[in-house]
Enzyme design. Sequence first.
Site: not given
Length: 338
Positions: A92, A329
Site C-alpha cells: 500500500e 502510521c
Amino acid sequence: MPTDLRGLTRAEIERALTDLGEKPGNAGAVFLAVHRRGAADLARLPGVPARVCLALARAFTLEPLPLPERKLVSADGTRKLLFRFAGNAPAECVVLPGKDQQTACLSSQSGCACGCSFCATGALGLKRSLTPAEIVAQFEACLREAVDLRSIVFMGMGEPFLNWENVKKAIRILSDSRGRHFPQVKMTVSTVGVIPVIEELTTSDLRVRLAVSVIAADPALRARLAPMEKTYPLARVLAAVREYCRARNAHVMLEYILLPGVNDRPADAALLAKLVAGIPCRLNLIPYNPPGGPGPAAPRVKEFQLELIAAGVRTYLRQEKGADIAAACGQLAAGAGK
C-alpha cells in the site's frame, strides 16, 4: 526473465547500451521516453533511434505501470492505494494532504520482517522486498492522485534499509534530471535503525533526509516493542546518527510513537530527553493508531510534548491523517491479506 527497463537507473541503461553495441549517450533519451513521456512500447520510444529501440527490445521488457487494485479516500482527503504485485505481493502507498501540497508515502517491502508489536505491517511478516520498478510505480500512482506532490517519505510498508539497494535505485530513478527530476532533499527515508546503512548514507552522495524511529528510550522496553533492538541497539544507532549529523552537517528526524501507559510516562520523557541531548534533531511524537481504524484520544500526548520541550528537545506532534481508512502510521496492510 528479461529485466524491466523501468527499474534501471540511467547509468545502468548506459552500461546496457554499451553491452548491446550502442552508444551510451542514447541513455538520456531512453530514460526521458520511459519516465517522462509515458512510453509503453520498447519498440517505439519517442526521441530514440529505431535501431536502439530494437536492440533494447531484444534484451529488456517495458512492463505497463500497474493500476491499484483498490483505492480508499479518507474524510480528511488522505488517499490509500493497494497494489498487488507479482507473486501476489500486496503493498500500500498513501497520498497525504497538506495545506498547500501533498506527500507520497511509499512502501519498500510487501509486509515487514521487523516484527514491531504495535504495527499492522509487522504482523504480516515479510512477503518480499519490492523492486525499483514497483517502488517507482507507487510514485507514479500517487502522482496521478495528487494535485501538487512536493515530498516523498519512505514510511510505508517495510523497513527501507533492509531493501536499501532497491530503494536507493528508486531514489536515483525518481530524482534523475531526465526523468521526474524529483529533488532528493524532498525525500525522507525512515528506519528503525539499521546501522550499516546509516553509516553508508553518512558518506553517500545522496541528499535524502534521514528519519529514525526511536520507539522507546529504555532498551529493555524497546526490545519488547521492536525486536530489531537486539540486532541494532538504540545506543549504537544514535551514535551512528550523531556521526551522520556531524559529517553531513545535517539534522535528523527522530520519531517516537506514543503507546498509552507503555512509553508515555514522565520518566520516559526524561530518559528520552537525556538520550537525544546534543543531536541536531526534530522529534516527532506520533499518537498510536491501532490496526484497522482510529483509536481513543491519548491523554498524555500534549503533556509528554511539553515535558520534552521543557527539557530542551525540539518536539512536534504529528497530525495523523487517514486513520479512518487505516492509512495512518503503523496501520498499513489492513487490507493486504484479503
